[in-house]
Design an enzyme around this catalytic site. Structure first.
Site, mmCIF file in Angstrom:
data_model
loop_
_atom_site.group_PDB
_atom_site.id
_atom_site.type_symbol
_atom_site.label_atom_id
_atom_site.label_comp_id
_atom_site.label_asym_id
_atom_site.label_seq_id
_atom_site.Cartn_x
_atom_site.Cartn_y
_atom_site.Cartn_z
ATOM 1 C CB THR A 172 -0.841 -0.014 1.310
ATOM 2 O OG1 THR A 172 -1.618 -1.197 1.349
ATOM 3 C CG2 THR A 172 -1.774 1.185 1.432
ATOM 4 N N GLY A 202 -9.598 -3.935 2.388
ATOM 5 C CA GLY A 202 -8.718 -3.980 3.549
ATOM 6 C C GLY A 202 -8.882 -2.757 4.433
HETATM 7 N N1 GLY Z 1 -3.097 -2.642 3.617
HETATM 8 C C1 GLY Z 1 -3.679 -2.942 2.395
HETATM 9 C C2 GLY Z 1 -4.588 -4.071 2.400
HETATM 10 O O1 GLY Z 1 -4.567 -4.922 3.265
HETATM 11 O O2 GLY Z 1 -5.382 -4.136 1.512
#
Ligand code: GLY
Length: 315
Positions: A172, A202
């Site tokens: 991310t 997410g």
């Molecule tokens: N942190 C990004 C996700 O888990 O989608």
């Protein structure tokens, strides 16, 4: 007047000069984080964000993103967005044009079309190859979807060369800025957990999980496996712990320690970047030797700094 500062996850470094230019020109923290994150979303070499992101189990790229302002706590988010690269900017439009915070799926796509965002096929041949190879190539693989995803998560956590790229399958990008007026803003964007179940979202589009900022206390944003940050509201926790009197470093450590209590067979890496209310930066990771990036108005180029390592059993 404050000096502008922007912190980002390490993959955000390519966007930091554009973000800091906005602050140097007297622009807002929100304009700065959008200027920076757009470049990461457009980067074909980053398979965790935007264009060329790794797809879901069906081979479709689905993007999640959110933005938040520290003055007044306005926020916007999109989830499971297909066919448009500028997910964080669209999240900003949710905040600015609708009486809602989170728009997902077909609705997000409709909003992008209504606002004349540029449509784009997000799946590149390289991303398709990584997706396909890792999903299909082991002869002795566990045939079930859950079993295979578990294998992929384990491999990515234990093999530093997994697929040759950083922070997958749930990488991310984070940006947090403080502008000259002392206002904070935060932006997060991701293609999410590679090989995810369709429609899975997410932490990135969930305000408080992957992203939270409040002028009074500072801001925090996460990369890593979103389900963990969703269950602990990790970004909000960091801000709340600072509100309760902890230093930034103490708040980061406490938020990470909370993850240890999760009953979670998929437990894996978590990373946080943050600014305290005075604009001091900090970052932590459950993995060793991780870095983050930052730039202030008086820097020529972004600086890479080590994250504090917080050991969380199981990650
Ligand atoms: N942190 C990004 C996700 O888990 O989608």
């Amino acid at each position: 007047m404050n000096q502008g500062i922007v912190v980002a996850s390490a993959n955000g470094a390519i966007g930091l000069p554009a973000a800091i230019d906005v602050l140097r020109g007297g622009g807002s923290a929100m304009d700065a984080v959008i200027a920076g994150i757009r470049l990461v979303e457009a980067n074909p070499d980053d398979h965790t964000v935007g264009y060329s992101g790794l797809p879901n189990m069906l081979g479709d790229v689905e993007l999640d993103a959110s933005v938040m302002e520290g003055r007044g706590l306005r926020a916007g988010a999109v989830g499971a967005l297909k066919g448009y690269q500028d997910a964080a900017d669209l999240a900003r439009k949710v905040m600015e044009t609708l009486p809602h915070v989170l728009i997902a799926g077909d609705g997000a796509r409709q909003l992008a079309a209504e606002l004349d965002f540029e449509p784009r096929d997000l799946l590149t041949p390289e991303a398709r190859e990584i997706w396909s190879q890792r999903l299909h190539d082991d002869a002795d693989r566990d045939a079930s979807y859950l079993g295979r995803v578990r294998e992929l998560v384990t491999a990515s956590a234990t093999d530093p060369d997994f697929a040759g790229i950083d922070e997958i399958p749930h990488g991310t990008v984070n940006f947090i800025a403080r502008d000259r007026q002392g206002d904070f803003a935060c932006a997060v964007s991701t293609s999410g957990w590679a090989w995810k179940y369709p429609g899975r979202m997410g932490d990135s589009p969930i305000i408080g999980a992957g992203n939270y900022v409040d002028n009074r206390w500072g801001g925090a944003a996460c990369t890593g496996r979103g389900e963990m940050a969703q269950r602990c509201l990790t970004a909000h926790s960091v801000v709340t712990f600072m509100r309760c009197g902890m230093t930034l470093d103490e708040a980061l450590e406490q938020a990470m320690n909370d993850l240890a209590h999760l009953d979670d067979p998929y437990k894996s890496e978590m990373n946080i970047v943050a600014l305290d209310r005075d604009g001091n930066p900090g970052a932590a990771s459950t993995a060793k030797d991780k870095t983050y990036a930052l730039m202030t108005e008086d820097m020529e180029i972004p600086e890479e700094r080590p994250r504090t390592h917080v050991h969380v059993p199981g990650t």
